[in-house]
Scaffold this motif. Structure first.
Motif, mmCIF file in Angstrom:
data_model
loop_
_atom_site.group_PDB
_atom_site.id
_atom_site.type_symbol
_atom_site.label_atom_id
_atom_site.label_comp_id
_atom_site.label_asym_id
_atom_site.label_seq_id
_atom_site.Cartn_x
_atom_site.Cartn_y
_atom_site.Cartn_z
ATOM 1 N N PHE A 1367 46.653 -33.819 -118.732
ATOM 2 C CA PHE A 1367 45.632 -34.582 -118.017
ATOM 3 C C PHE A 1367 46.012 -34.758 -116.549
ATOM 4 O O PHE A 1367 45.149 -34.774 -115.669
ATOM 5 N N ALA A 1368 47.317 -34.905 -116.288
ATOM 6 C CA ALA A 1368 47.768 -35.030 -114.901
ATOM 7 C C ALA A 1368 47.647 -33.703 -114.156
ATOM 8 O O ALA A 1368 47.337 -33.671 -112.964
ATOM 9 N N ILE A 1369 47.862 -32.596 -114.869
ATOM 10 C CA ILE A 1369 47.832 -31.276 -114.228
ATOM 11 C C ILE A 1369 46.420 -30.909 -113.783
ATOM 12 O O ILE A 1369 46.232 -30.185 -112.800
ATOM 13 N N ILE A 1370 45.403 -31.416 -114.489
ATOM 14 C CA ILE A 1370 44.020 -31.109 -114.120
ATOM 15 C C ILE A 1370 43.727 -31.565 -112.678
ATOM 16 O O ILE A 1370 42.849 -31.019 -112.008
ATOM 17 N N LEU A 1371 44.490 -32.535 -112.184
ATOM 18 C CA LEU A 1371 44.260 -33.053 -110.837
ATOM 19 C C LEU A 1371 44.668 -32.055 -109.755
ATOM 20 O O LEU A 1371 44.416 -32.294 -108.570
ATOM 21 N N MET A 1425 40.076 -35.061 -123.724
ATOM 22 C CA MET A 1425 40.329 -33.882 -122.897
ATOM 23 C C MET A 1425 39.101 -32.989 -122.827
ATOM 24 O O MET A 1425 38.734 -32.494 -121.755
ATOM 25 N N TYR A 1426 38.468 -32.758 -123.986
ATOM 26 C CA TYR A 1426 37.241 -31.952 -123.989
ATOM 27 C C TYR A 1426 36.191 -32.572 -123.060
ATOM 28 O O TYR A 1426 35.524 -31.878 -122.289
ATOM 29 N N THR A 1427 36.036 -33.884 -123.157
ATOM 30 C CA THR A 1427 35.040 -34.571 -122.332
ATOM 31 C C THR A 1427 35.361 -34.421 -120.852
ATOM 32 O O THR A 1427 34.470 -34.166 -120.032
ATOM 33 N N HIS A 1428 36.635 -34.548 -120.519
ATOM 34 C CA HIS A 1428 37.017 -34.432 -119.103
ATOM 35 C C HIS A 1428 36.838 -32.992 -118.609
ATOM 36 O O HIS A 1428 36.383 -32.775 -117.481
ATOM 37 N N ILE A 1429 37.191 -32.028 -119.438
ATOM 38 C CA ILE A 1429 37.015 -30.621 -119.044
ATOM 39 C C ILE A 1429 35.545 -30.330 -118.772
ATOM 40 O O ILE A 1429 35.188 -29.634 -117.820
ATOM 41 N N SER A 1430 34.669 -30.869 -119.606
ATOM 42 C CA SER A 1430 33.236 -30.627 -119.408
ATOM 43 C C SER A 1430 32.729 -31.276 -118.127
ATOM 44 O O SER A 1430 31.780 -30.799 -117.506
ATOM 45 N N SER A 1431 33.389 -32.381 -117.715
ATOM 46 C CA SER A 1431 32.940 -33.054 -116.497
ATOM 47 C C SER A 1431 33.416 -32.337 -115.235
ATOM 48 O O SER A 1431 32.862 -32.535 -114.166
ATOM 49 N N VAL A 1432 34.464 -31.504 -115.348
ATOM 50 C CA VAL A 1432 34.918 -30.691 -114.207
ATOM 51 C C VAL A 1432 34.720 -29.217 -114.543
ATOM 52 O O VAL A 1432 35.594 -28.390 -114.352
ATOM 53 N N SER A 1433 33.541 -28.911 -115.066
ATOM 54 C CA SER A 1433 33.298 -27.598 -115.662
ATOM 55 C C SER A 1433 33.323 -26.463 -114.662
ATOM 56 O O SER A 1433 33.383 -25.304 -115.047
ATOM 57 N N GLU A 1434 33.279 -26.755 -113.332
ATOM 58 C CA GLU A 1434 33.303 -25.652 -112.376
ATOM 59 C C GLU A 1434 34.604 -24.859 -112.489
ATOM 60 O O GLU A 1434 34.630 -23.650 -112.220
ATOM 61 N N ASP A 1435 35.703 -25.525 -112.902
ATOM 62 C CA ASP A 1435 36.967 -24.812 -113.092
ATOM 63 C C ASP A 1435 37.035 -24.104 -114.441
ATOM 64 O O ASP A 1435 37.875 -23.229 -114.639
ATOM 65 N N PHE A 1436 36.185 -24.503 -115.381
ATOM 66 C CA PHE A 1436 36.265 -23.976 -116.744
ATOM 67 C C PHE A 1436 34.993 -23.226 -117.156
ATOM 68 O O PHE A 1436 34.771 -23.023 -118.342
ATOM 69 N N THR A 1437 34.160 -22.868 -116.205
ATOM 70 C CA THR A 1437 32.870 -22.259 -116.544
ATOM 71 C C THR A 1437 33.062 -20.986 -117.353
ATOM 72 O O THR A 1437 32.388 -20.763 -118.366
#
Length: 1518
Positions: A1367-1371, A1425-1437
């Motif tokens: 979660f910290a690395i996503i920053l 984590m899934y919820t957070h990934i979906s909220s920053v989906s530009e990196d995970f599209t």
């Protein structure tokens, strides 16, 4: 020398050479480099093989010890490094087939119990051969030899598992070798070109042994002696491999035609035989069943083999369905195969029991039938239309035979019998419809439950029947059959309850979904049956018509109360039909009432039931009729609605006045329900009635409320321990009290306004008495479906309903006060506080002073003054141990009282009563826990002082007077020696309670502001002038215990006073002058007292923290006072001087000595660290010359403390808060040199080699300090230095992480703290760590963290630590761009891990409630984590579809627990939100067959539940 050793070969062949010498020569020849033999390795191999073969063929005689040596020699060769090096260089060694044959024979010997050599050595030889690609050809090239080996090892493993009673643990080697051989065999089997050969070998040699082994692994009761590796890993892998072997061997696509020809009836058998003559199998099902259905030689073997067969049949059928019936084809083959498997249980083709069938096997047989039927359901084998049109109902006829078998051999004590019927019902309700009456009789009307599991299965079947007929819109038909069954002659007069809770809920749900016309039809059916069949014969002595009428009445009540009520949108025809029904029912009710009024019912055992029927139908009619009138304006009640309803209610209520009429318990409850209806009706009409008419009716309503409550019955209620299941039909003499109390409490807001004071106090007294009973352990272990009086009262308190009824709540508090007072003798209370026994009126007559005060306030003032006087007079009231137990129970009740809901008078009286008890009550000498009781009292009073009403106390008694009274009472107890165990935990807990009370009371005085300074000055003067202080210097050893108590109380009080004064400083200049004066007085007294205590050892080890805390408060108080005085002086004189600095410095030195040499209590360590922080602050303020030395000493001391070998991880965690504050103080004005010392200390401690050296606590200390350091705010120059060196810290921590992960005991002790430190560094270093390489290194290290802990608590800790790092690395966006695949792999590791741990398990493998909570927390982290990934989906599209694919692949392998699956599903829904349509098409195209079905189910539920909801929310989102 070479010539000497070259003759070894001849000596080995020479028959004259003794065998021991030959073996020594062979060993020497293998290891010696000077022994020259052509192809030496092959020669020695061949000699060993030949020697063993000659012995076992009985050609030579060899001593047994030499034979053992030969096997050991062979094992040494096979596992030698020399052989591995030689084979890796490309050289070959030929292994004779006789060696493999001998190994097989030795394993077979061990299976039979005969052992000529060590089994471990033979197994080691076997594994040595198979692990070598060159040598394993001996087995892999000879398929039959490998099958023989596998069969022997399978038998050996089964023999070991059968020895359950033996204390000898399972051999790990046996199962490791077996698993390896099984894996090798599976690979070879898949390579075989001739599938018929594989089928024949498996069925002939492996099928039954493998199935037996699988059964033994599944059913073994694992013990602590068994190796955990076998239980957790090997057994699961073995079962998985066995399944793969059997499925791939028995059900390949090549064999489908053979199965079809066997199970399907052929028109030309001769043609079929000719087709078979060419190729294919002949009778594969018959061959399989002949090997599965093995008969045992003894009764024990018969039982075992039948269990194996029953477990295997459903497994084999699953394999067949997975192989042949995935699509729409071969459904008929699947059905016929199922019929053959069913008949293999001991049944004939016509579904009759064979003569040899053992009745004790019914349980297993029914489980198999259930599993087979469920498999048919899941695979959609039975298509009703296809079966009827194309297959001449062959499947339907079989299921009908099976149903008849179940009914003809009813096993109503076995849950699986009910589940089989439920499966048949799910397949097609027509299967059971011809036997519907028998079904309803056996499983509903005449059922007799003896066990909870049976009851649940039976109720589930009844519920399924109701739901099925409800969906088919055939509920009237079902009810017609049900009424026939109810009305037929009963086998037993006392039938079970017709509508238990589960069935009633299912019926209600079905009726809600059923059209109103059918609901009315059901009501008409029930009513007509009652009129035509039951009521005319209700008084006949020979029949049980009264009981049947009551059952039908309950049914009618349930139906009418369950279906949807009429409303303004109901069609007119339905309203008309409803009116006709209600009119007809009204006639029935009137006739029944008339029979009682005219005394037409004769005496007899049926009279009570007729009475119950009458009252039940009356209650049902008036409730339903009123409901229809409220919600539907078209509905017209029969006759004049008000008069008819009122008349019925009055007539039903007057049954109690009929001469010689005895009302049954159920009748009483129904009458009270009718009276309650009367109250509700009045409340509905009160808005349309004039005030005068309402006032006129009030006496009548009060009488009605009193009738409902029945004070005489309420007074008996607390003494009962009755339990009730909330069903009307179970109300009798044994459950009436509970049912009555439930009726009162659930309608209390309606009843309470019409009750007089006596009734309210009776109810309050009942609630209090029941609450006291609820604290008994037996009152808290009830199921959700049953209640008791004490349970109801506890629930009543938790819902806070009483708080909304002021009169009722006031009565409850008064009853509590009365109970406290009644504990004591009246004479004692009269002499101590007589006003407590007097009412307000009596006191107001006696008082002639102030007339402005209200009578309650006068009484409270009088009580307060009397208590203070009794404390001054040192009055005491003694209580016994029995009184103390009730006292504690009353305190528990007081603890759950809501002080915010109390009136001012009640609150003050309760507090003063408790205050009197705390100061005047003393326990007898026989009471052991008198100090604990007093501590509980102070805790309750401290809690009461935190509510909004607490200021009313100070209106009756001055705050300083209360404080002085408490301390006087406590000092008196000390002088009498009433406190024992001064160094024990009980005393320290008591001190904490006193501290909390004094703190709360001083806060109250400060918050009120009125006369604050006066009260605090007065109390401070009292404490300063106390006799305890005066007696410090004259403290004798004989008086040590009493003086110690007194001094500790003195210090607690003064330190608490100082804390509150320090917190109040700075609010007002005038006020600050007074407060600083108080601080000076208090600290001046505290110094000699604490010095006396320390020098004369007045406080033991447990009290060390107490003395440190006191000195810390002294230091902070003096510092605050001096700083305030300095601020008021001129700038030239502003220098902080602390008069007692030498004392504080010596105390500081003593703490440094005591801190870390040996284990200390945690509270002492925390208080010591706090003192170091306070002392360093004081040293800075006073500009001490040795500040740098203090800085270094404190740092080293803290590092040594955290490095202590006796410090556990939990203790380090507990210290973190205090250490963080200390570091913040040290670093706030830190110089470069001081900060450099800190960094050097950390670098010297963070050495990876210390992990292996066993010095992990030193590394833990550095890891912890690094984490705390990263969270601190320090000067800019220090900040730059720290973040410049942070990459080195990260690299070192990663190495520590990798090394500690290799040692499982260090996972919790070091690995997880290291992860937490990395998380903190990443969180705070977002702006400082510019190089993504350092962050990527952390990602790589996460792969080493183990997630296979035996403890679920440890597993959750590791899981959460990894998650927080991710979660910290996503920053870090640059890192995510470069290392996204690595990030997703780390996260997928968490997903697959929680799926494995969160799978559904057997009863033996299920963990406790804490384990389930830990799993749920892990699942919530994944969802987060899934919820957070979906909220920053530009990196995970791009990777959204990949994440979904990973998820469904993992999901396809397991069946998850419901709670875990719900969390994970919500998370993956958020990823699906980010998947475009092309991603969904891609997944549907690329996923494998089984995984694709899982994805379709997931996407379907996502579309149905989540997507529609999200779109609805987006519609209203700005």
């Amino acid at each position: 020398m070479a010539a000497i050793y070259s003759g070894i070969h001849l000596k080995l062949k020479n028959p004259r050479t003794p065998w021991p010498d030959k073996l020594k020569l062979a060993r020497f020849a293998w290891i010696s480099t000077q022994c020259l033999l052509t192809n030496k390795e092959q020669v020695l191999f061949d000699w060993t093989s030949h020697a063993l073969a000659c012995f076992y063929n009985k050609k030579v005689e060899v001593p047994l010890e030499v034979v053992e040596g030969l096997w050991t020699y062979l094992d040494d060769i096979l596992h030698s490094k020399k052989l591995r090096n030689m084979l890796s260089q490309g050289k070959t060694i030929n292994l004779r087939p006789t060696v493999a044959q001998m190994i097989n024979e030795r394993i077979l010997e061990s299976t039979s119990g005969l052992t000529s050599v060590s089994l471990h050595t033979v197994l080691s030889c076997c594994s040595g051969i198979l692990t070598s690609p060159v040598l394993s050809v001996t087995y892999t090239a000879n398929y039959e030899l490998l099958v023989e080996l596998l069969s022997g090892l399978c038998g050996l493993s089964s023999m070991k598992l059968k020895q359950q009673k033996s204390e000898q643990p399972l051999s790990l080697k046996v199962f490791e070798v077996f698993l390896f051989v099984l894996s090798t065999y599976l690979t070879i089997q898949k390579q075989q070109a001739n599938s018929n050969r594989v089928f024949c070998q498996v069925t002939a040699n492996l099928l039954q042994p493998l199935l037996l082994l699988r059964h033994l692994l599944n059913t073994r009761v694992w013990t602590e002696h068994d190796d955990i590796k076998i239980r957790q890993n090997l057994s699961k892998e073995i079962r998985s491999k066995v399944d793969a072997v059997l499925q791939s061997a028995l059900f390949t696509s090549d064999h489908l035609q053979s199965y079809r020809e066997e199970v399907l009836v052929s028109e030309d058998d001769a043609c079929a035989k000719r087709r078979h003559a060419g190729k294919g199998l002949l009778g594969p099902v018959k061959k399989i069943l002949s090997n599965v259905c093995v008969q045992g030689n003894s009764d024990e073997e018969q039982v075992l083999f039948y269990a194996v067969k029953s477990n295997s049949l459903s497994l084999l059928y699953k394999f067949a369905l997975d192989s042949y019936c995935k699509g729409a084809e071969n459904k008929l083959v699947g059905f016929h195969l199922m019929t053959k498997l069913v008949t293999a249980l001991g049944l004939t083709d016509e579904m009759n029991i064979e003569q040899t069938f053992n009745a004790s096997n019914w349980g297993l047989a029914l489980l198999v039938v259930e599993n087979l039927l469920n498999s048919c359901l899941v695979s959609d084998i039975y298509n009703v239309a296809v079966d009827k049109i194309q297959q001449k109902e062959v499947q339907f006829n079989f299921y009908r035979k099976l149903a008849r078998l179940l009914f003809n051999n009813a096993q109503m004590g076995i849950p699986a019998w009910y589940r089989c019927l439920k499966s048949l019902l799910t397949l097609n309700h027509h299967i059971l419809e011809p036997d519907l009456d028998e079904l309803l009789s056996a499983v509903w009307v005449d059922a007799d439950d003896t066990e909870l599991r049976v009851k649940k299965a039976r109720e589930a079947l009844v519920s399924a029947t109701l739901q099925t007929y409800g969906k088919l819109r055939q509920l009237p038909k079902l009810f017609e059959e049900l009424l026939d069954v109810i009305c037929r002659p009963a086998v037993d007069e006392l039938r079970p309850t017709l509508l238990p809770d589960t069935i009633e809920k299912s019926l209600s749900q079905c009726l809600l979904d059923t059209p109103p016309s059918q609901n009315l039809e059901i009501c008409w059916l029930v009513l007509k049956r009652m009129q035509s069949y039951l009521l005319p014969h209700i008084q006949e002595e020979m029949g049980d018509f009264a009981l049947k009428t009551f059952s039908v009445s309950l049914l009618l009540n349930a139906v009418l109360f369950s279906f949807k009520t009429l409303d303004n949108s109901t069609p007119v025809p339905i309203v008309k039909q409803t009116q006709n029904l209600m009119e007809e029912m009204l006639n029935v009710v009137k006739d029944l009432l008339k029979t009682f009024e005219e005394k037409l019912v004769t005496e007899g055992p049926w009279r009570e039931q007729i009475q119950n029927v009458t009252l039940l139908l009356t209650h049902t009619w008036v409730e339903v009729d009123t409901l229809f009138q409220i919600h539907c304006f078209r509905y017209t009640s029969p006759g004049d609605s008000q008069s008819v309803t009122s008349s019925l209610v009055e007539r039903a209520l007057t049954l109690k006045n009929v001469e010689d009429e005895v009302i049954s318990p159920l009748g009483k409850v129904l009458q009270k329900l009718l009276a309650l209806h009367k109250l509700k009706t009045h409340m509905l009409r009160s808005c349309t009635v004039s005030d005068e008419e309402t006032a006129n009716k009030k006496p009548l309503l009060q009488e009605t409320a009193q009738f409902i409550v029945s004070s005489q019955e309420v007074s008996l209620t607390p003494n009962t321990d009755q339990i009730w299941d909330l069903q009307l039909c179970t109300i009798n003499a044994n459950t009436y009290m509970t049912a009555h109390w439930f009726l009162i409490t659930s309608n209390l807001p309606l009843i309470a306004p019409y009750l007089d004071q006596k009734d309210i106090f009776d109810l309050a007294d009942c609630v209090l008495s029941s609450l006291l009973q609820s604290f008994h352990p037996s009152g808290n272990n009830l199921e959700n479906t049953v209640v008791s009086v004490s349970f109801i009262c506890r629930e009543l308190f938790e819902t806070q309903v009483l708080c909304e009824l002021p009169e009722m709540y006031s009565a409850l508090i008064k009853c509590t006060i009365k109970a406290f007072v009644e504990l004591l003798e009246t004479s004692h209370v009269q002499s101590t506080c007589p006003s407590l026994l007097k009412p307000c009126a009596e006191i107001s007559m006696e008082e002639d002073g102030e007339t402005s005060m209200t009578p309650p306030l006068k009484r409270l003032k009088a009580i307060g003054e009397e208590i203070l006087d009794s404390v001054k007079m040192r009055s005491s009231i003694r209580i016994s141990e029995t009184q103390m137990e009730r006292f504690l129970s009353l305190l528990k009740v007081t603890q759950i009282l809501n002080g915010f809901a109390m009136s001012s008078e009640d609150y003050s009286e309760l507090f003063l009563s408790l205050f009197m008890m705390a100061n005047c009550v003393q326990c007898d000498e026989s009471v052991s826990d008198a100090t604990g009781l007093l501590g509980e009292l102070f805790s309750v009073m401290a809690t009461l002082l935190k509510v909004t009403n607490s200021t009313t106390i100070l209106k009756t008694v001055h705050g300083s007077s209360l404080l002085e009274a408490v301390m006087t009472s406590l000092f008196t107890r000390c002088s009498k020696g009433l406190f024992t165990g001064v160094d024990g935990p009980t005393w320290l807990s008591f001190l904490q309670s006193v501290l909390n009370f004094i703190q709360s009371l001083i806060q109250l005085i400060i918050d009120r502001k009125r006369n604050m300074c006066l009260n605090l000055e007065k109390f401070t003067s009292f404490m300063v002038e106390s006799n305890s202080v005066a007696g410090v210097l004259s403290w004798d050893a004989e008086e040590s215990k009493g003086k110690s108590c007194s001094l500790q109380l003195h210090l607690v009080t003064l330190s608490t006073l100082c804390k509150e004064v320090i917190a109040t400083l700075g609010k007002s200049k005038d006020l600050d002058e007074t407060l600083t004066h108080l601080l000076e007085k208090a600290t001046s007294v505290m110094e000699p007292v604490i010095q006396a205590v320390l020098t004369r050892q007045g406080i033991g080890l447990l009290g060390q923290s107490f003395s440190v805390e006191v000195v810390t408060v002294m230091l902070k108080g003096e510092l605050a006072r001096v700083c305030h005085l300095v601020q008021s002086t001129s700038e030239e004189d502003r220098r902080v001087k602390i008069s007692r600095m030498s004392f504080y410095r010596s105390f500081f030195q003593q703490i440094l000595k005591e801190l870390h040499p040996s284990p200390r209590p945690m509270n002492f360590l925390v208080s010591s660290v706090n003192y170091l922080s306070a002392f360093y602050t004081a040293a800075k303020k006073t500009k001490s010359e040795d500040l740098d030395e203090l800085h270094v000493d404190i740092l080293r001391s803290i590092h040594a403390l955290l490095s202590g070998s006796w410090m556990s991880l939990s203790e380090v965690k507990e210290l973190e808060g205090a250490v963080k504050e200390l570091l913040h103080e040290l670093l706030s004005d830190c110089s470069e040199e001081q900060f450099h010392v800190i960094l050097l200390m950390l670098r010297e401690s963070l050495v990876v080699s210390k992990v292996e050296g066993g010095h992990h606590t030193e590394i833990l200390s550095a890891v912890t300090l690094t984490k705390l350091l990263a969270s601190c705010l320090f000067p800019e120059h220090c900040s730059k230095a720290f973040w410049l060196i942070t990459p080195q810290f990260i690299s070192t921590l990663i190495f520590v992480l990798k090394e500690s992960s290799k040692l499982p005991p260090l996972t919790r002790a070091l690995t997880i703290p290291t992860l937490e430190t990395l998380t903190v560094l990443l969180h705070h270093g977002e702006k400082h760590l510019s190089n993504p390489h350092h962050v990527i290194m952390v990602l790589g290290a996460l792969q080493f963290v183990p997630l296979d802990s035996h403890s679920m608590e440890e597993y959750h800790a590791a899981f959460e630590a990894i998650h927080e790092v991710l979660f910290a690395i996503i920053l870090y966006p640059l890192t995510m761009l470069k290392a996204l695949p690595v990030f997703l792999n780390c996260f997928y590791r968490l997903v697959s891990s929680i799926m494995y741990e969160g799978r559904q398990k057997g009863e033996t493998d299920k963990g406790g409630e804490k384990d389930r909570e830990s799993l749920l927390k892990c699942a919530m982290l994944v969802e987060r984590m899934y919820t957070h990934i979906s909220s920053v989906s530009e990196d995970f599209t791009v990777t959204s579809s990949f994440m979904v694919a990973q998820y469904v692949i993992a999901l396809q392998r397991v069946t998850l627990q419901t709670e875990v699956k719900a969390r994970l599903t919500e998370g993956i829904y958020c990823i699906l939100d980010r998947c475009a349509e092309k991603d969904i098409k891609f997944l549907n195209t690329t996923l494998q067959m089984g995984v694709k079905e899982v994805f379709k189910d997931l996407y379907s539920s996502y579309t149905h539940y989540h997507k529609s909801q999200r779109q609805g929310e987006e519609k209203y989102t700005v």
